[in-house]
Write an enzyme that holds these catalytic residues in place. Structure first.
Site, PDB file in Angstrom:
ATOM      1  N   SER A   1       1.818 -12.284  -9.823  1.00  0.00           N
ATOM      2  CA  SER A   1       0.625 -12.603 -10.613  1.00  0.00           C
ATOM      3  C   SER A   1       0.327 -11.497 -11.623  1.00  0.00           C
ATOM      4  O   SER A   1      -0.490 -11.672 -12.506  1.00  0.00           O
ATOM      5  CB  SER A   1      -0.574 -12.753  -9.676  1.00  0.00           C
ATOM      6  OG  SER A   1      -0.942 -11.478  -9.175  1.00  0.00           O
ATOM      7  N   GLY A   2       0.980 -10.356 -11.453  1.00  0.00           N
ATOM      8  CA  GLY A   2       0.638  -9.216 -12.305  1.00  0.00           C
ATOM      9  C   GLY A   2      -0.349  -8.295 -11.610  1.00  0.00           C
ATOM     10  O   GLY A   2      -0.543  -7.167 -12.011  1.00  0.00           O
ATOM     11  N   GLY A   3      -0.968  -8.786 -10.535  1.00  0.00           N
ATOM     12  CA  GLY A   3      -1.930  -7.985  -9.774  1.00  0.00           C
ATOM     13  C   GLY A   3      -1.231  -6.997  -8.838  1.00  0.00           C
ATOM     14  O   GLY A   3      -0.010  -7.033  -8.674  1.00  0.00           O
ATOM     15  N   VAL A   4      -2.039  -6.129  -8.214  1.00  0.00           N
ATOM     16  CA  VAL A   4      -1.500  -5.066  -7.364  1.00  0.00           C
ATOM     17  C   VAL A   4      -0.728  -5.632  -6.164  1.00  0.00           C
ATOM     18  O   VAL A   4       0.420  -5.248  -5.911  1.00  0.00           O
ATOM     19  CB  VAL A   4      -2.639  -4.184  -6.798  1.00  0.00           C
ATOM     20  CG1 VAL A   4      -2.080  -3.056  -5.956  1.00  0.00           C
ATOM     21  CG2 VAL A   4      -3.497  -3.644  -7.906  1.00  0.00           C
ATOM     22  N   ASP A   5      -1.359  -6.550  -5.434  1.00  0.00           N
ATOM     23  CA  ASP A   5      -0.774  -6.974  -4.159  1.00  0.00           C
ATOM     24  C   ASP A   5       0.590  -7.636  -4.342  1.00  0.00           C
ATOM     25  O   ASP A   5       1.561  -7.265  -3.684  1.00  0.00           O
ATOM     26  CB  ASP A   5      -1.711  -7.943  -3.419  1.00  0.00           C
ATOM     27  CG  ASP A   5      -3.093  -7.354  -3.242  1.00  0.00           C
ATOM     28  OD1 ASP A   5      -3.199  -6.122  -3.336  1.00  0.00           O
ATOM     29  OD2 ASP A   5      -4.051  -8.113  -3.038  1.00  0.00           O
ATOM     30  N   SER A   6       0.649  -8.622  -5.246  1.00  0.00           N
ATOM     31  CA  SER A   6       1.932  -9.322  -5.398  1.00  0.00           C
ATOM     32  C   SER A   6       2.982  -8.386  -5.996  1.00  0.00           C
ATOM     33  O   SER A   6       4.169  -8.508  -5.699  1.00  0.00           O
ATOM     34  CB  SER A   6       1.775 -10.603  -6.212  1.00  0.00           C
ATOM     35  OG  SER A   6       1.542 -10.326  -7.561  1.00  0.00           O
ATOM     36  N   SER A   7       2.562  -7.435  -6.819  1.00  0.00           N
ATOM     37  CA  SER A   7       3.530  -6.500  -7.407  1.00  0.00           C
ATOM     38  C   SER A   7       4.130  -5.596  -6.324  1.00  0.00           C
ATOM     39  O   SER A   7       5.341  -5.369  -6.284  1.00  0.00           O
ATOM     40  CB  SER A   7       2.865  -5.615  -8.463  1.00  0.00           C
ATOM     41  OG  SER A   7       2.315  -6.403  -9.469  1.00  0.00           O
TER      42      SER A   7
ATOM     43  N   GLU B   1     -18.580   7.044  11.613  1.00  0.00           N
ATOM     44  CA  GLU B   1     -17.654   6.561  10.570  1.00  0.00           C
ATOM     45  C   GLU B   1     -18.298   6.445   9.192  1.00  0.00           C
ATOM     46  O   GLU B   1     -17.604   6.362   8.189  1.00  0.00           O
ATOM     47  CB  GLU B   1     -17.050   5.206  10.996  1.00  0.00           C
ATOM     48  CG  GLU B   1     -17.997   4.008  10.995  1.00  0.00           C
ATOM     49  CD  GLU B   1     -18.842   3.872  12.275  1.00  0.00           C
ATOM     50  OE1 GLU B   1     -19.017   4.880  12.977  1.00  0.00           O
ATOM     51  OE2 GLU B   1     -19.344   2.773  12.529  1.00  0.00           O
TER      52      GLU B   1
ATOM     53  N   HIS C   1     -23.437   6.348  14.189  1.00  0.00           N
ATOM     54  CA  HIS C   1     -22.172   5.933  13.557  1.00  0.00           C
ATOM     55  C   HIS C   1     -21.474   7.120  12.894  1.00  0.00           C
ATOM     56  O   HIS C   1     -21.855   7.516  11.792  1.00  0.00           O
ATOM     57  CB  HIS C   1     -22.447   4.841  12.518  1.00  0.00           C
ATOM     58  CG  HIS C   1     -22.850   3.547  13.138  1.00  0.00           C
ATOM     59  ND1 HIS C   1     -21.936   2.576  13.495  1.00  0.00           N
ATOM     60  CD2 HIS C   1     -24.060   3.073  13.508  1.00  0.00           C
ATOM     61  CE1 HIS C   1     -22.573   1.558  14.038  1.00  0.00           C
ATOM     62  NE2 HIS C   1     -23.865   1.832  14.068  1.00  0.00           N
TER      63      HIS C   1
ATOM     64  N   CYS D   1     -22.200   3.159  19.204  1.00  0.00           N
ATOM     65  CA  CYS D   1     -23.403   2.324  19.143  1.00  0.00           C
ATOM     66  C   CYS D   1     -23.350   1.222  20.212  1.00  0.00           C
ATOM     67  O   CYS D   1     -23.456   1.505  21.394  1.00  0.00           O
ATOM     68  CB  CYS D   1     -23.591   1.776  17.727  1.00  0.00           C
ATOM     69  SG  CYS D   1     -25.244   1.114  17.491  1.00  0.00           S
TER      70      CYS D   1
END
Ligand code: XMP
Length: 517
Positions: free
Chosen positions: A227-233, A175, A173, A84
């Protein structure tokens, strides 16, 4: 630039809303890609760049100051694909012409093959070739030594190429999923034109990241807020794999977590994974500080600041710490995305454990900073973290506090924990949890009259919210069956003292937000 020395595709960002999508498509095809701003100089390291993709963008190619890019890429002998705006700017740069179209094209368009090309091998179908356009300018004169591969009624030079230089331009596009078979074009560019080899899989990412952590940290200690969340785990798990006992996790229980969440974190990380974990029960302090605060922004600030204060206090007790782990993700890292300079207004001040203070003077370890959220989940799977952690709905840093409008107290929080637990368990029972992007119960601090048995009740309202979304930026409400709604409502009202009415939030985002505050 990344420490990961992998052969990669560089996506030069001109401010398109689809730039991240291009990077993801390339990675989904197994090739490492990075996004850099068009304002940045290209630095070649050990010939690690095997191709460039120039993104779309909102500007006009003749706004030369605003849309400049490192022209050196035109002389490196490395393949280039312009999409584009990217197509227009290389065309203009190489002697073509770009003009405002008579007919702006937004949405689906039909294109016709004019000549075969390595870029479009197996792309065209015999019947219809629907592609997704979003442009008001178009190339009106071919750049030198280019030829046309495909045209549409409105854009004569819809796909163009300079075969010997491996330069390609496409007006639409590839994508986005609306472009039928668009991924084929990206695949051809990567594997036939750039001669890419697959180098991006969860296993390879894991090995690479572990190697990098070892190299960066050596024998020093790292602290990490869980934190119990995905990222920090995932961050904790991969650092633990790399440095074992030198990782010390700190888990602050704010009392604003979901029912049993604190127990699960301790169970998973301390008991099962045998990590060093400092557990701080700070429930009472949080409740006390929030007791008189009604304003949503103030609440968020109080929670964020208190979290940091407590985290700092306990992290100082750990001796000889040099590093702080952060769950920074790739989208957080990508620099200022807007080339138009427009500022979006602040809706909410976010708090999460990734935003710990710079003043702690610790060096940062950010193992997932080159990954998208779905890649972090896949890495978590590779690291054998359990599904419950990896596929859980997102949960905001300020926790249940922002699901009880106005001032909170212990009673309201404990009522809400029970209602939320019933709702989420029911979603699992009906096997619809994973069809929903995020769901939760909230407690509205409004009392209404009801009747139970023969008695009058005067209790709070429970609001249920369940949304479908791609990324949390926009959302639509989930359509439950009546039977499900009745069932959940009955369970909540019958088993929780303090709620006598259940309502369902049917607003989308925008105009609402996902959380209430
Ligand atoms: P909103 O309410 O802004 O939420 O539509 C969009 C997504 O962000 C989550 N959210 C947060 N996540 N810290 C976080 O880590 C926060 O302060 C925060 N506030 C909102 C929200 O749960 C939703 O997934």
């Amino acid at each position: 630039m990344s420490q990961v020395s992998l052969k990669k595709i560089i996506i030069i960002d001109f401010g398109s809303q689809f730039t991240q999508l291009i990077a993801r498509r390339v990675r989904e095809l197994g090739v490492y890609s990075e996004i850099i701003s068009h304002k940045k100089k290209i630095i070649l390291q050990k010939e690690d760049i095997i191709g460039f993709i120039l993104s779309g963008g909102p500007l006009n190619v003749y706004q030369t100051k605003k849309v400049s890019f490192d022209k050196k890429i035109l002389d490196l002998g490395i393949p280039i694909l312009g999409i584009c705006f990217g197509h227009q700017i290389i065309s203009k740069e190489l002697g073509g012409r770009v003009k405002e179209s008579k007919h702006r094209e937004f949405g689906l368009a039909q294109i016709k093959e004019i000549k075969s090309s390595a870029l479009t091998k197996n792309f065209f179908s015999k019947r219809n070739n629907n592609v997704w356009m979003s442009h008001s300018d178009q190339v009106t004169k071919l750049p030198r030594s280019f030829e046309t591969i495909a045209s549409s009624t409105n854009s004569k030079f819809c796909i163009i190429q300079n075969k010997s230089k491996h330069f390609y331009g496409i007006q639409f596009h590839p994508e986005v999923t609306h472009t039928k078979n668009g991924i084929r074009i990206i695949k051809n560019f990567l594997f036939s034109i750039c001669k890419a080899k697959k180098n991006w899989s969860p296993k390879k990412q894991k090995d690479k990241i572990i190697e990098e952590i070892k190299l960066q940290v050596g024998n020093s200690k790292v602290i990490c807020a869980l934190s119990g969340g995905v990222d920090s785990s995932v961050v904790a798990k991969i650092i633990h794999k790399a440095i074992g006992k030198n990782l010390i996790c700190i888990f602050v229980n704010t009392g604003l977590l979901r029912k049993n969440e604190a127990k699960q974190v301790i169970q998973t990380f301390k008991k099962r994974l045998k990590m060093k974990l400092i557990y701080i029960n700070a429930k009472n302090i949080f409740i006390k500080k929030l007791k008189l605060i009604n304003d949503p922004e103030k609440k968020r600030k109080v929670i964020g600041n208190l979290f940091i204060k407590i985290f700092e206090k306990y992290s100082k007790k750990v001796s000889k710490v040099k590093f702080l782990a952060q769950g920074t993700l790739y989208p957080d890292l990508i620099e200022s995305r807007s080339v138009t300079g427009s500022q979006t207004s602040k809706i909410k001040s976010h708090h999460n454990v990734g935003g710990l203070p710079k003043k702690m003077k610790l060096k940062l370890v950010e193992p997932v900073k080159y990954l998208f959220k779905d890649e972090v989940r896949r890495l978590g799977k590779e690291l054998k973290l359990n599904d419950e952690i990896l596929n859980r709905h997102p949960f905001p840093g300020p926790g249940l506090a922002i699901r009880i409008p106005g001032a909170i107290d212990e009673n309201k929080v404990s009522i809400l924990k029970e209602a939320d637990d019933i709702f989420i368990k029911s979603l699992h029972e009906y096997k619809i949890y994973h069809k929903i992007w995020q769901a939760y119960a909230a407690l509205l601090p409004v009392k209404t009259v009801g009747v139970m048995g023969d008695n009058r009740t005067y209790e709070y309202i429970c609001l249920l919210r369940a949304i479908t979304s791609e990324d949390g930026m926009t959302a639509d409400y989930f359509n439950f069956k009546k039977e499900f709604m009745q069932n959940v409502s009955n369970k909540i009202v019958n088993s929780i003292k303090g709620i006598n009415r259940v309502v369902y939030d049917v607003t989308s985002k925008p105009p609402s937000t996902i959380e209430l505050e």
